[in-house]
Write a protein that holds these residues in place. Structure first.
Motif, mmCIF file in Angstrom:
data_model
loop_
_atom_site.group_PDB
_atom_site.id
_atom_site.type_symbol
_atom_site.label_atom_id
_atom_site.label_comp_id
_atom_site.label_asym_id
_atom_site.label_seq_id
_atom_site.Cartn_x
_atom_site.Cartn_y
_atom_site.Cartn_z
ATOM 1 N N ASP A 86 0.763 -1.115 -0.045
ATOM 2 C CA ASP A 86 -0.227 0.141 0.233
ATOM 3 C C ASP A 86 0.956 1.443 -0.553
ATOM 4 O O ASP A 86 0.332 2.129 -0.954
ATOM 5 C CB ASP A 86 -0.891 0.118 1.556
ATOM 6 C CG ASP A 86 -2.034 1.441 1.271
ATOM 7 O OD1 ASP A 86 -2.140 1.778 0.015
ATOM 8 O OD2 ASP A 86 -2.586 0.843 1.984
ATOM 9 N N ARG A 95 -9.134 5.297 -8.738
ATOM 10 C CA ARG A 95 -8.650 4.972 -7.563
ATOM 11 C C ARG A 95 -9.616 5.500 -5.969
ATOM 12 O O ARG A 95 -9.102 4.504 -5.006
ATOM 13 C CB ARG A 95 -7.579 6.263 -7.212
ATOM 14 C CG ARG A 95 -6.159 6.013 -6.045
ATOM 15 C CD ARG A 95 -5.180 6.586 -5.579
ATOM 16 N NE ARG A 95 -4.431 6.723 -4.777
ATOM 17 C CZ ARG A 95 -2.776 6.988 -4.784
ATOM 18 N NH1 ARG A 95 -2.753 7.353 -5.724
ATOM 19 N NH2 ARG A 95 -2.495 6.300 -3.725
ATOM 20 N N LYS A 102 -2.787 -3.207 -7.428
ATOM 21 C CA LYS A 102 -2.612 -1.554 -7.259
ATOM 22 C C LYS A 102 -2.060 -0.893 -8.231
ATOM 23 O O LYS A 102 -3.098 0.541 -7.990
ATOM 24 C CB LYS A 102 -2.378 -1.263 -5.232
ATOM 25 C CG LYS A 102 -1.752 0.652 -4.785
ATOM 26 C CD LYS A 102 -2.098 0.654 -3.600
ATOM 27 C CE LYS A 102 -1.408 2.246 -3.479
ATOM 28 N NZ LYS A 102 -1.062 2.955 -2.115
ATOM 29 N N GLU A 156 -6.576 10.200 -7.734
ATOM 30 C CA GLU A 156 -7.601 9.654 -6.614
ATOM 31 C C GLU A 156 -8.661 10.583 -7.319
ATOM 32 O O GLU A 156 -9.806 11.286 -6.314
ATOM 33 C CB GLU A 156 -7.869 9.903 -5.483
ATOM 34 C CG GLU A 156 -8.278 8.523 -4.109
ATOM 35 C CD GLU A 156 -8.280 9.161 -3.338
ATOM 36 O OE1 GLU A 156 -7.848 9.998 -3.038
ATOM 37 O OE2 GLU A 156 -8.438 7.921 -2.490
ATOM 38 N N LYS A 201 1.062 8.775 -2.925
ATOM 39 C CA LYS A 201 0.900 9.589 -2.060
ATOM 40 C C LYS A 201 2.015 9.590 -0.734
ATOM 41 O O LYS A 201 2.292 8.899 0.003
ATOM 42 C CB LYS A 201 -0.615 9.096 -1.520
ATOM 43 C CG LYS A 201 -1.313 9.323 -1.941
ATOM 44 C CD LYS A 201 -2.807 8.648 -1.035
ATOM 45 C CE LYS A 201 -4.203 8.405 -1.799
ATOM 46 N NZ LYS A 201 -5.854 7.991 -1.502
ATOM 47 N N LEU A 261 -10.086 2.228 -3.845
ATOM 48 C CA LEU A 261 -9.119 1.893 -2.427
ATOM 49 C C LEU A 261 -9.721 1.684 -0.663
ATOM 50 O O LEU A 261 -8.754 1.033 -0.425
ATOM 51 C CB LEU A 261 -7.830 1.861 -2.777
ATOM 52 C CG LEU A 261 -6.682 1.416 -4.125
ATOM 53 C CD1 LEU A 261 -5.807 2.494 -4.497
ATOM 54 C CD2 LEU A 261 -6.855 0.398 -4.241
HETATM 55 N N1 GLY Z 1 -4.479 3.395 -0.066
HETATM 56 C C1 GLY Z 1 -5.458 4.555 -0.543
HETATM 57 C C2 GLY Z 1 -4.084 4.552 -2.247
HETATM 58 O O1 GLY Z 1 -3.197 4.822 -2.144
HETATM 59 O O2 GLY Z 1 -5.200 5.405 -2.879
#
Ligand code: GLY
Length: 352
Positions: free
Chosen positions: A125, A227, A213, A223, A131, A230
């Motif tokens: 992750d 996304r 991922k 996002e 992120k 997730l």
């Molecule tokens: N932990 C969720 C993401 O990386 O979007």
């Protein structure tokens, strides 16, 4: 879609050599934390690719994922003569890769960085997907930027020093990836013996999670849409995590996600007819491996309030990413407080 460079290997020397040869750089630095330095570093400290580099060490733990630690990194980079062409290699769990990614992204308006996650949770992750950030003003990940590492080295070399609770914490995110992708992967995960100490099998499963991922992030790095899938399990999971913190009995993030997955699959079943047999299989698996987060009816109002204050909420409503089946996402579903309480009732029936 651009995919992040990810190397799966237990040969850290060779992987670092390959990556560094591909980056036109001046000096390279290592960033790590005190715990990783003590318990994990001995595995790699003598490698020439590691030994030759200056190492910056921050304090361990999420409480230290803060502006003071970032300032320590910037000061030391300056003292050691880092330039805009320097590279930082973040070796550690989520705290090191989140903070290191952020510190590198803004130092001299941005230097390159490489992530070498040393926990399963980091590998599946935090270290992938760009992120980066630090906690600020009492809020988690309040300050940060989206910026992907130039490369990520995924290795199981580090995992044998991890406590079982850490492994299970990462495994919960893998279970989420299974639910987001396909029945075969989900079934492989649910039938795998987590405690069985089979690093080859774990690596094979881990690769599939990382690729799931990576592909989601490549399709929607900031996002705006996909996304958000997730976040499955996380609206309720974060509420459990906060409640545990308030009870002064903190729980590992992945455990809260595992319990959150059960509640959000109940909601998925109520709202989108998500298959009951899979919901029951997940509930059994979670109960067996993660136990139960115990709640009573008098906790419901607090939990609903916490869900309404989740980052994903736009105007005080409960917002969840749910599923109508394995691999079929229902993003941004607004859930009523009554439905959330009904789902908590069913969670208690399934888990207590
Ligand atoms: N932990 C969720 C993401 O990386 O979007």
């Amino acid at each position: 879609m651009n995919h992040q460079q990810i190397i799966f290997s237990n040969d850290i020397q060779k992987s670092l050599d390959t990556i560094m040869q591909g980056i036109d750089h001046s000096k390279a630095f290592i960033l790590t934390d005190i715990n990783v330095k003590q318990f994990v570093f001995p595995k790699i400290a003598e490698l020439p690719a590691v030994k030759a580099l200056q190492c910056i060490t921050i304090k361990s733990g999420d409480l230290n994922k803060n502006i003071e630690s970032a300032a320590t990194v910037w000061k030391q980079l300056d003292e050691y003569g880092a330039t805009r062409r320097s590279v930082m290699i973040n070796i550690g769990g989520g705290v090191v890769t989140d903070l290191g990614g952020f510190a590198a992204s803004v130092f001299k308006r941005g230097i390159r960085f490489i992530n070498v996650p040393t926990t399963l949770l980091g590998a599946v992750d935090a270290a992938i997907g760009g992120k980066t950030g630090i906690n600020f003003n009492g809020l988690k990940n309040e300050i940060g930027v989206f910026n992907e590492a130039d490369a990520v080295i995924i290795s199981t070399l580090f995992f044998d020093t991890l406590p079982m609770s850490e492994l299970k914490s990462g495994y919960a995110e893998m279970l989420k990836h299974g639910l987001l992708s396909d029945r075969q992967y989900f079934s492989d995960l649910i039938n795998h013996d987590i405690a069985g100490n089979d690093p080859e099998k774990l690596l094979e499963l881990l690769k599939r999670s990382v690729i799931i991922k990576r592909d989601i992030v490549a399709a929607d790095s900031h996002e705006q849409g996909l996304r958000r899938a997730l976040n499955l399990g996380h609206t309720v999971g974060h509420a459990f995590e906060s409640m545990a913190m308030k009870r002064s009995e903190p729980v590992p993030h992945g455990y809260a996600v595992a319990w959150g997955l059960v509640v959000e699959l109940v909601l998925s079943n109520m709202i989108y007819k998500f298959p009951s047999d899979i919901l029951y299989a997940v509930a059994r698996f979670v109960k067996e491996h993660y136990g139960t987060f115990h709640i009573g009816c008098n906790d419901y109002d607090n939990l609903v309030a916490l869900m309404q204050h989740d980052k994903k909420s736009r105007s005080g409503e409960i917002n969840c990413s749910l599923l109508s089946d394995i691999g079929k996402t229902e993003l941004g579903t607004v859930v009523s407080a009554d439905d959330a309480k009904a789902a908590l009732d069913i969670y208690r029936d399934l888990m207590q």
